[in-house]
Design an enzyme around this catalytic site. Sequence first.
Site, PDB file in Angstrom:
ATOM      1  N   ASN A 197       1.975 -10.337  -2.830  1.00  0.00           N
ATOM      2  CA  ASN A 197       2.977  -9.881  -3.791  1.00  0.00           C
ATOM      3  C   ASN A 197       3.599 -11.121  -4.434  1.00  0.00           C
ATOM      4  O   ASN A 197       4.340 -11.848  -3.783  1.00  0.00           O
ATOM      5  CB  ASN A 197       4.025  -9.055  -3.036  1.00  0.00           C
ATOM      6  CG  ASN A 197       5.165  -8.573  -3.929  1.00  0.00           C
ATOM      7  OD1 ASN A 197       5.343  -9.055  -5.036  1.00  0.00           O
ATOM      8  ND2 ASN A 197       5.936  -7.632  -3.416  1.00  0.00           N
ATOM      9  N   HIS A 251       2.808  -3.220 -10.396  1.00  0.00           N
ATOM     10  CA  HIS A 251       3.272  -4.331  -9.552  1.00  0.00           C
ATOM     11  C   HIS A 251       2.536  -4.311  -8.220  1.00  0.00           C
ATOM     12  O   HIS A 251       2.444  -3.273  -7.554  1.00  0.00           O
ATOM     13  CB  HIS A 251       4.780  -4.231  -9.343  1.00  0.00           C
ATOM     14  CG  HIS A 251       5.277  -5.211  -8.329  1.00  0.00           C
ATOM     15  ND1 HIS A 251       4.983  -6.557  -8.412  1.00  0.00           N
ATOM     16  CD2 HIS A 251       6.009  -5.049  -7.199  1.00  0.00           C
ATOM     17  CE1 HIS A 251       5.523  -7.180  -7.382  1.00  0.00           C
ATOM     18  NE2 HIS A 251       6.152  -6.291  -6.627  1.00  0.00           N
ATOM     19  N   CYS A 296      10.842  -8.286  -9.257  1.00  0.00           N
ATOM     20  CA  CYS A 296       9.427  -7.999  -9.540  1.00  0.00           C
ATOM     21  C   CYS A 296       9.222  -7.256 -10.859  1.00  0.00           C
ATOM     22  O   CYS A 296       8.100  -7.134 -11.332  1.00  0.00           O
ATOM     23  CB  CYS A 296       8.818  -7.209  -8.391  1.00  0.00           C
ATOM     24  SG  CYS A 296       9.017  -8.034  -6.813  1.00  0.00           S
TER      25      CYS A 296
HETATM   26  O1  UT7 Z   1       8.046  -6.356  -4.421  1.00  0.00           O
HETATM   27  C1  UT7 Z   1       9.196  -5.559  -4.337  1.00  0.00           C
HETATM   28  C2  UT7 Z   1       8.888  -4.263  -3.736  1.00  0.00           C
HETATM   29  N1  UT7 Z   1       8.523  -4.418  -2.349  1.00  0.00           N
HETATM   30  C3  UT7 Z   1       7.875  -3.451  -1.780  1.00  0.00           C
HETATM   31  O2  UT7 Z   1       7.555  -2.497  -2.446  1.00  0.00           O
HETATM   32  C4  UT7 Z   1       7.579  -3.543  -0.301  1.00  0.00           C
HETATM   33  C5  UT7 Z   1       7.258  -2.185   0.189  1.00  0.00           C
HETATM   34  N2  UT7 Z   1       7.148  -2.105   1.646  1.00  0.00           N
HETATM   35  C6  UT7 Z   1       5.992  -2.359   2.305  1.00  0.00           C
HETATM   36  O3  UT7 Z   1       5.017  -2.799   1.724  1.00  0.00           O
HETATM   37  C7  UT7 Z   1       5.945  -1.994   3.756  1.00  0.00           C
HETATM   38  O4  UT7 Z   1       7.091  -1.271   4.099  1.00  0.00           O
HETATM   39  C8  UT7 Z   1       5.783  -3.194   4.745  1.00  0.00           C
HETATM   40  C9  UT7 Z   1       4.420  -3.830   4.581  1.00  0.00           C
HETATM   41  C10 UT7 Z   1       6.877  -4.224   4.500  1.00  0.00           C
HETATM   42  C11 UT7 Z   1       5.902  -2.712   6.166  1.00  0.00           C
HETATM   43  O5  UT7 Z   1       4.897  -1.729   6.386  1.00  0.00           O
HETATM   44  P1  UT7 Z   1       5.258  -0.317   7.053  1.00  0.00           P
HETATM   45  O6  UT7 Z   1       4.026   0.440   7.121  1.00  0.00           O
HETATM   46  O7  UT7 Z   1       6.410   0.257   6.281  1.00  0.00           O
HETATM   47  O8  UT7 Z   1       5.675  -0.766   8.497  1.00  0.00           O
HETATM   48  P2  UT7 Z   1       6.919  -0.295   9.351  1.00  0.00           P
HETATM   49  O9  UT7 Z   1       8.071  -1.186   9.051  1.00  0.00           O
HETATM   50  O10 UT7 Z   1       7.109   1.184   9.233  1.00  0.00           O
HETATM   51  O11 UT7 Z   1       6.389  -0.561  10.814  1.00  0.00           O
HETATM   52  C12 UT7 Z   1       5.343   0.225  11.409  1.00  0.00           C
HETATM   53  C13 UT7 Z   1       4.968  -0.424  12.715  1.00  0.00           C
HETATM   54  C14 UT7 Z   1       6.165  -0.760  13.592  1.00  0.00           C
HETATM   55  O12 UT7 Z   1       5.753  -0.653  14.938  1.00  0.00           O
HETATM   56  P3  UT7 Z   1       6.127   0.654  15.809  1.00  0.00           P
HETATM   57  O13 UT7 Z   1       7.615   0.728  15.789  1.00  0.00           O
HETATM   58  O14 UT7 Z   1       5.467   1.794  15.087  1.00  0.00           O
HETATM   59  O15 UT7 Z   1       5.527   0.359  17.142  1.00  0.00           O
HETATM   60  C15 UT7 Z   1       6.435  -2.207  13.270  1.00  0.00           C
HETATM   61  O16 UT7 Z   1       7.110  -2.871  14.312  1.00  0.00           O
HETATM   62  O17 UT7 Z   1       4.302  -1.669  12.459  1.00  0.00           O
HETATM   63  C16 UT7 Z   1       5.035  -2.730  13.075  1.00  0.00           C
HETATM   64  N3  UT7 Z   1       4.977  -3.860  12.149  1.00  0.00           N
HETATM   65  C17 UT7 Z   1       4.059  -4.821  12.218  1.00  0.00           C
HETATM   66  N4  UT7 Z   1       3.038  -5.028  13.074  1.00  0.00           N
HETATM   67  C18 UT7 Z   1       2.267  -6.119  12.856  1.00  0.00           C
HETATM   68  C19 UT7 Z   1       5.793  -4.090  11.081  1.00  0.00           C
HETATM   69  N5  UT7 Z   1       5.392  -5.209  10.452  1.00  0.00           N
HETATM   70  C20 UT7 Z   1       4.317  -5.672  11.138  1.00  0.00           C
HETATM   71  C21 UT7 Z   1       3.477  -6.783  10.971  1.00  0.00           C
HETATM   72  N6  UT7 Z   1       2.460  -6.966  11.841  1.00  0.00           N
HETATM   73  N7  UT7 Z   1       3.640  -7.683   9.947  1.00  0.00           N
END
Ligand code: UT7
Length: 339
Positions: A284, A254, A112
């Site tokens: 993204n 980005h 990216c």
């Molecule tokens: O381009 C290169 C750079 N890339 C990035 O910078 C990506 C950066 N990361 C992100 O944007 C975020 O970490 C994500 C969007 C990928 C994930 O979001 P998050 O807020 O970090 O979610 P998480 O993995 O901490 O999950 C929080 C909760 C979990 O549930 P519990 O354990 O709290 O019950 C996940 O299972 O949200 C759940 N979850 C989802 N629920 C519905 C994770 N992904 C999803 C989803 N839909 N797609």
Amino acid sequence: MIRATVLAGIGAAIPPRSVTNDELARTLDTNDTWIRTRTGIRTRHWADTGTSTGDLATAAGARALKSAGVDSVDLVILATSTGNQPMPGTAPEVATALGLGHVAAYDISAACSGFLYALSAAAGAIASGVAERVLVVGADVWSTRLDPQDRSTTIIFGDGAGAAVLRAGDADEPGALLGFDLGSDGTGHELAQVAGGGSRERGSGLPARPEGAYMTMQGKDMFTHAVNRMAASSEQLLGRVGWSAADVDWCAAHQANIRILHTVADVLGVERSRMLVHLDKVGNTSAASIPLALTDAAVSERVKPGDRVLMTAFGGGLSWASTALRWPEIDVMEISTEI
Ligand code: UT7
């Protein structure tokens, strides 16, 4: 005397097919509210079978050449991690498709951060006299490498391409790139990766693990690094350019996640309203995200000639990069969906 590198034209393209959050929720355990509130993304565009990264790069490149009012360059640099094939690079095909003749053309793989890395390579070529005019393209078609079962990657990534024409000029002209900050940290290479298909995972010529073709991402760690690296790199760059946070009219960061954009703004002390937001429409788009966001903002006349624009990127590698310019007086066309 070192010659400056000046932005002379910009253009962008996305595939016509829009994929909404609701459409993803039909096959994945996710929902529109979660995706919108946790990422800011409402829809993304995915290429249909038969449309390659090179096709998108060519469409964006054609627009950038038109925007600059030129039909020739000395060098084409394509930033991509999803080239048409592992070998050869895709830039020569793009140069040929654009009718640019036998110009130098090569790919840069910096995920990216690729577009800003490619801008710095263009600036080096211009400063050294290797080129007078360079076409830089950032393009990725990640939809071909998303695991349909992986909700952390599938909801985020979209396909697209953005391009810029750079020319030799003077440092005090609008559009002159005012400096660069570039960096990397290979200890984090596994945080976002396509593990298979390279020399590390050896097979007998065939893929060792078919699932190794998918991109995997450790979202939380990437989130933290994205904030820290883009903020620190921007601060370095601002210091070099002699701007304060209050001088920044627009920050084209980005487009990974709206929460990342807001946190970077808060850390830098830039108003959140000064962060360009385009991810709601395209997700993204990796190497394409900054030129796509700039094209969108210039077309809608949010970014105007004379505005001070900071660009900052973070991605797999890990890699990061920042640069800045005053927006020049250039013609900009709508983002193309004709591929
Ligand atoms: O381009 C290169 C750079 N890339 C990035 O910078 C990506 C950066 N990361 C992100 O944007 C975020 O970490 C994500 C969007 C990928 C994930 O979001 P998050 O807020 O970090 O979610 P998480 O993995 O901490 O999950 C929080 C909760 C979990 O549930 P519990 O354990 O709290 O019950 C996940 O299972 O949200 C759940 N979850 C989802 N629920 C519905 C994770 N992904 C999803 C989803 N839909 N797609």
